[in-house]
Design a protein around this motif. Structure first.
Motif, PDB file in Angstrom:
ATOM      1  N   ASN A 104      -1.788 -14.417  -8.856  1.00 58.82           N
ATOM      2  CA  ASN A 104      -1.687 -13.367  -7.829  1.00 58.82           C
ATOM      3  C   ASN A 104      -0.401 -13.539  -7.019  1.00 58.82           C
TER       4      ASN A 104
ATOM      5  N   CYS B  18       4.300  -9.421   3.640  1.00 61.65           N
ATOM      6  CA  CYS B  18       4.598  -9.805   2.256  1.00 61.65           C
ATOM      7  C   CYS B  18       6.106 -10.043   2.157  1.00 61.65           C
TER       8      CYS B  18
ATOM      9  N   ASN C 274       0.838  -1.218   0.000  1.00 64.59           N
ATOM     10  CA  ASN C 274       0.000   0.000   0.000  1.00 64.59           C
ATOM     11  C   ASN C 274       0.869   1.264   0.000  1.00 64.59           C
TER      12      ASN C 274
ATOM     13  N   SER D   4      -1.982  -4.487  -0.913  1.00 64.33           N
ATOM     14  CA  SER D   4      -1.349  -4.730  -2.204  1.00 64.33           C
ATOM     15  C   SER D   4       0.164  -4.672  -2.055  1.00 64.33           C
ATOM     16  N   CYS D   5       0.836  -5.759  -2.434  1.00 66.15           N
ATOM     17  CA  CYS D   5       2.290  -5.860  -2.339  1.00 66.15           C
ATOM     18  C   CYS D   5       2.888  -5.749  -3.740  1.00 66.15           C
TER      19      CYS D   5
ATOM     20  N   CYS E   5      -7.179  -9.645   0.553  1.00 69.74           N
ATOM     21  CA  CYS E   5      -8.316  -8.894   1.097  1.00 69.74           C
ATOM     22  C   CYS E   5      -8.734  -9.519   2.418  1.00 69.74           C
TER      23      CYS E   5
ATOM     24  N   SER F  37      -8.027  -3.988   1.897  1.00 73.04           N
ATOM     25  CA  SER F  37      -7.203  -4.532   0.820  1.00 73.04           C
ATOM     26  C   SER F  37      -5.742  -4.188   1.060  1.00 73.04           C
TER      27      SER F  37
ATOM     28  N   SER G 283       0.948  -8.663  -5.767  1.00 73.15           N
ATOM     29  CA  SER G 283       0.065  -9.618  -5.093  1.00 73.15           C
ATOM     30  C   SER G 283      -0.874  -8.865  -4.163  1.00 73.15           C
ATOM     31  N   ASN G 284      -2.156  -9.206  -4.258  1.00 68.55           N
ATOM     32  CA  ASN G 284      -3.176  -8.536  -3.450  1.00 68.55           C
ATOM     33  C   ASN G 284      -3.910  -9.536  -2.565  1.00 68.55           C
TER      34      ASN G 284
ATOM     35  N   TRP H  35       2.577 -14.234   1.023  1.00 70.53           N
ATOM     36  CA  TRP H  35       1.875 -13.499   2.076  1.00 70.53           C
ATOM     37  C   TRP H  35       1.745 -14.395   3.306  1.00 70.53           C
TER      38      TRP H  35
END
Length: 249
Positions: free
Chosen positions: A79, A102, A33, A52-53, A87, A50, A84-85, A66
């Motif tokens: 992903n 991450c 993020n 995000s990496c 949630c 969310s 990579s995301n 993750w």
């Protein structure tokens, strides 16, 4: 001499390759993020958060991993590479303080962690009815989680409770708030209210305390003596009337 030189070449090539890969890995960075260092993410309980990496400074495909705490998160094949995301859905109070990390798959020292700071008001409602015998001890307990941590206040009949140091004691942890009253008296009758308050709201719980008359306590020795006297009286009565009893038979 030429033969020695040709034999040495195969052993040098893997060493150079390893050095090259190490240099490539050293220049890689991750961001979550848009944060390149560990951080805390404040949120409220709700639908989702969310994360995000993203791999920075990469000239090739890099696999990402993750973790939730110490547990690995399952990711779909599409992903995992360079971006990579994940949630978190729904976000609940139990997610407060959980760490998501991450990592670069081939060099796990390259990583960024985020700690969820789930903020929620104290949740405390309801009432209790307590009947306590005079001279007994009683403890009133309020269990209320909150983030940020809440402060508590006690009231008696809607008035701020004046603590009597010799009989009233307060105990408090991050989630438990207690009022202990030693050797309750008739003057302790009433409604006690625990109010737990934070910057996000407050909760309260009522305790209706009724102090009953002290029950008479008979000494154990006196009870035993009375039973013995009654038993002996009955036995002596039987012995005294044994002739009449035998005549009947």
């Amino acid at each position: 001499m030429a033969q020695r030189s040709s034999l040495a070449v195969p052993f040098e090539v893997p060493v150079l390759a390893v050095c090259f890969l190490a240099c490539v890995a050293t220049g890689l960075e991750l961001s979550v993020n848009n944060h390149a260092a560990d951080f805390s993410l404040s949120t409220l309980p709700g639908p989702h958060v969310s994360l995000s990496c993203l791999v920075q400074n990469s000239s090739q495909a890099e696999e990402l991993l993750w973790y939730r705490g110490d547990g690995k998160v399952d990711l779909k094949d599409g992903n995992k590479v360079n971006v990579s995301n994940i949630c978190v859905s729904p976000v609940t109070e139990s997610d407060n303080g959980v760490t998501f990390t991450c990592k670069l798959a081939r060099d796990k020292s390259v990583q960024v962690s985020v700690i969820l700071d789930v903020q929620f008001p104290p949740q405390l409602t309801g009432e209790e009815f307590l009947q306590i015998e005079e001279d007994k001890d009683v403890t009133l307990s309020c269990n209320a989680k909150s983030n940020p941590q809440a402060q508590t206040a006690w009231y008696k009949n809607n008035t701020t409770l004046t603590l009597q140091q010799d009989r009233y004691q307060l105990y408090q942890t991050s989630e438990v708030f207690q009022l202990a009253i030693q050797k309750v008296q008739k003057s302790d009758n009433g409604t006690y209210t625990c109010v737990v308050k934070s910057s996000l709201g407050e909760g309260r719980k009522d305790f209706h305390l009724t102090v009953e008359d002290k029950k008479p306590v008979f000494p154990k020795e006196a009870v035993i003596a009375a039973v013995v006297v009654v038993t002996l009286t009955v036995l002596f009565g039987i012995v005294a009337r044994k002739d009449e009893i035998f005549k009947v038979w």
